[in-house]
Scaffold this motif. Structure first.
Motif, PDB file in Angstrom:
ATOM      1  N   LEU A 367      37.810  46.964  45.099  1.00  0.00           N
ATOM      2  CA  LEU A 367      38.382  46.449  46.347  1.00  0.00           C
ATOM      3  C   LEU A 367      37.296  45.978  47.307  1.00  0.00           C
ATOM      4  CD1 LEU A 367      41.251  49.025  47.049  1.00  0.00           C
ATOM      5  CD2 LEU A 367      41.448  46.696  46.166  1.00  0.00           C
ATOM      6  N   ILE A 448      44.287  42.840  40.488  1.00  0.00           N
ATOM      7  CA  ILE A 448      44.231  43.069  41.931  1.00  0.00           C
ATOM      8  C   ILE A 448      43.095  42.260  42.556  1.00  0.00           C
ATOM      9  CG2 ILE A 448      43.786  44.835  43.683  1.00  0.00           C
ATOM     10  CD1 ILE A 448      45.082  46.868  41.780  1.00  0.00           C
ATOM     11  N   PHE A 449      41.957  42.244  41.882  1.00  0.00           N
ATOM     12  CA  PHE A 449      40.794  41.496  42.350  1.00  0.00           C
ATOM     13  C   PHE A 449      41.139  40.014  42.504  1.00  0.00           C
ATOM     14  CE2 PHE A 449      36.980  39.015  41.655  1.00  0.00           C
ATOM     15  CZ  PHE A 449      36.020  39.660  42.410  1.00  0.00           C
ATOM     16  N   ILE A 452      43.525  39.198  45.479  1.00  0.00           N
ATOM     17  CA  ILE A 452      42.859  39.252  46.788  1.00  0.00           C
ATOM     18  C   ILE A 452      41.962  38.039  47.000  1.00  0.00           C
ATOM     19  CG2 ILE A 452      41.185  40.539  48.180  1.00  0.00           C
ATOM     20  CD1 ILE A 452      42.276  43.087  46.884  1.00  0.00           C
TER      21      ILE A 452
END
Length: 604
Positions: A367, A448-449, A452
């Motif tokens: 994150l 997820i990376f 974002i």
């Protein structure tokens, strides 16, 4: 106990080849054959507990491993029989073997450890409920009720005590109700009270009709007199075999007796080391006796006084000598089907590794990098910057999964060796379960990376382009993971594997088409095996299409395929990159599997 249930080993000899180097650096190497075990015989029946004693290096563990059919190197000769039949892989599947080091999963509880072992080792004729009940029934027998819901723990994780860990290891072997149980140093590292409890448990198991054989280094006098039989070794030679309570009398009869009361095991270990006390009040032999001569005297005494009697016992057992090298044909029957093995190993792996896979540190790392990238490339309209982000995608998601995968097999080597040597499951079932079990986290984090960074950086706002980018990135992750698995399996050493992995991945990165666009012909072959080049091209194609234009000057537009950072790779022939990555995806995993098949962890 009848003779047909007697475990016999006769004239067991074990040789191993060692490489001897010359005195000078460039001198030739020669192989020498070293004899570790030198004709050891013995007989032990159900209801009896045999203790193998001797100093370090005397051959205790080698003998025990050979009797249990788990030696993978060297040459073992002699007659090793059980139930009047050669000790084979078929019998080994129903034989318990507890190693000196307790190889257990640290995050599983005592109950979970035993239940998963039961699901793998008990035959498929039992239902899952019956296997679970059987595993839970072992817990009170071994005095583990109070800690049944406690995790096993490890060096950095608080769990059950050392004695409880040892009893869990014994419990794993007791699940199959073995007629023959081998234990290597079961009291090592334990205090005297805990050691007494462990040996008392083993004594109870033996009295229930099982045959228990163990190595033990220096038992207390209380433990010594619990052994029905004792085998004393020195440099691979037998010095004594017989009833434990008769050992002191035998050595006294051949001129070796202590003048003061002492622990029998201490006295026997002194003799097997060839060292006698300098204090004449302790041993009648007097001080400064040559150790070699003491050992030779004891070896000769054994051959003179005990060897013939032992041969008579072997004859009375009516068991014929069988040349058994423990390397005969494989036994192809398994307790459970491939699918049952796969599903149990998968569930166990997910439960054990969820603490590591979903750790806050790992998630936080991804994150943090994702938001940093999003801020650095915030709504970037510069093509060169966007291309740089795509190559960073490629680079970061090659190194990260590869290094995660490199540690997979080195970390589990001991567990894999232990369970495979017991015939618990097929290697293919383990390999597939381990690979599939890692997929959720391996695919979740890059997804997820991408979510974002993609929208923060202002890449092409198209659903098709987004999923094409995500697909390219996930394929890159899986291929890099496969490379890490192969490197880890090849070395089984984390430091060496990490060094090689870094060199390979850096080579792929440099030849990936971003840093060096015109690679010299004599080294250009690297780019054809580079994961980076194929993944980078797929990411470029996901964002740009032939015929698109960009502003390359005042009131001037140029074709996107002519952009300097894109032109060397081009935007066509997408299929070649897909096929190349697909071949690597399967090829690296197949290579890892083949390597595992060829190394010692698969030998049974």
């Amino acid at each position: 106990m009848g003779s047909l249930k007697t475990h016999v080993f006769e004239n067991v000899v074990y040789k191993i080849k060692t490489v001897k180097e010359g005195c000078f650096k460039n001198s030739s190497k020669s192989e020498e054959e070293k004899m570790i075990l030198k004709g050891i015989s013995g007989i032990v029946s159900p209801g009896e507990m045999l203790a193998i004693l001797g100093p370090s290096g005397s051959g205790k563990t080698t003998l025990l491993t050979g009797l249990g059919g788990r030696l993978v190197n060297g040459h073992l000769d002699g007659a090793i029989t059980f139930n009047s039949k050669p000790f084979s892989n078929a019998m080994k599947r129903n034989t318990g073997f507890v190693t000196q080091d307790d190889v257990l999963y640290p995050h599983l509880t005592v109950t979970e450890t035993l239940v998963f072992t039961a699901l793998l080792r008990l035959p498929k004729t039992f239902s899952i409920e019956e296997k679970t009940v059987h595993a839970e029934a072992i817990i009170p027998q071994l005095g583990l009720t109070k800690c049944k819901d406690s995790i096993i723990g490890g060096p950095l994780l608080r769990g059950v005590s050392g004695g409880e860990r040892k009893r869990v290891s014994i419990g794993q072997e007791m699940l199959i109700n073995p007629s023959l149980l081998f234990l290597d140093e079961p009291t090592s590292g334990l205090d005297s009270t805990t050691a007494l409890r462990i040996v008392s448990t083993l004594k109870d198991l033996a009295m229930g009709g099982r045959t228990v054989v163990m190595t033990i280094h220096q038992p207390s006098s209380r433990l010594f007199y619990m052994f029905d039989k004792v085998l004393l070794l020195s440099d691979g030679n037998p010095l004594y075999f017989g009833r434990g309570e008769d050992a002191m009398g035998y050595f006294s009869g051949i001129g070796f007796s202590p003048l003061v009361a002492m622990n029998p095991s201490d006295f026997l270990l002194d003799l097997s080391s060839g060292t006698l006390s300098d204090d004449p009040r302790v041993l009648s032999e007097g001080p400064r006796v040559d150790p070699t001569s003491v050992k030779q005297t004891l070896v000769v005494a054994f051959k003179t006084n005990l060897a013939e009697n032992l041969k008579e016992q072997l004859k009375e057992s009516e068991i014929q000598q069988v040349e058994e090298k423990l390397h005969e044909k494989k036994f192809n029957q398994w307790s459970n089907t491939w699918w049952q093995q796969f599903s149990v190993i998968l569930r166990r792996g997910l439960k054990e590794r969820k603490h590591e896979s979903f750790s806050g540190l790992k998630v936080g790392q991804v994150l943090a990098v994702a938001f940093l990238c999003g801020l650095l490339w915030w709504k970037s309209n510069n093509i060169q910057d966007q291309i740089g982000l795509l190559f960073f995608y490629t680079n970061f998601w090659e190194f990260f999964p590869m290094f995660q995968a490199i540690f997979t097999f080195p970390q589990e080597r001991l567990m894999l060796k232990k369970e495979r040597s017991s015939g618990m499951y097929r290697l293919s079932a383990y390999f597939m379960a381990r690979t599939v079990g890692d997929l959720p986290m391996e695919l979740a984090l890059p997804s997820i990376f991408t979510v974002i960074t993609y929208w923060m950086a202002g890449l092409k706002p198209s659903v098709r382009s987004f999923f094409a980018t995500l697909f390219s990135l996930l394929v890159n992750v899986l291929v890099s993971q496969g490379l890490g698995l192969a490197i880890g399996a090849m070395f089984m050493d984390q430091k060496s594997a990490t060094v090689l992995g870094s060199v390979i991945m850096l080579s792929f990165t440099l030849a990936g088409g971003y840093f060096v666009q015109h690679v010299p012909s004599f080294i250009s072959w690297i780019k054809y095996i580079s994961i980076s080049q194929y993944a980078y091209k797929l990411l470029l194609v996901s964002q740009y299409s032939p015929g698109e234009t960009y502003s390359c000057g005042v009131n001037t537009t140029c074709l996107i395929e002519d952009f300097p950072s894109i032109k060397p790779l081009g935007l066509g022939d997408k299929a070649t990159s897909v096929v190349a990555l697909a071949i690597m995806l399967l090829g690296y995993r197949f290579l890892a599997y083949v390597i595992l098949m060829r190394i010692g962890v698969t030998k049974k």
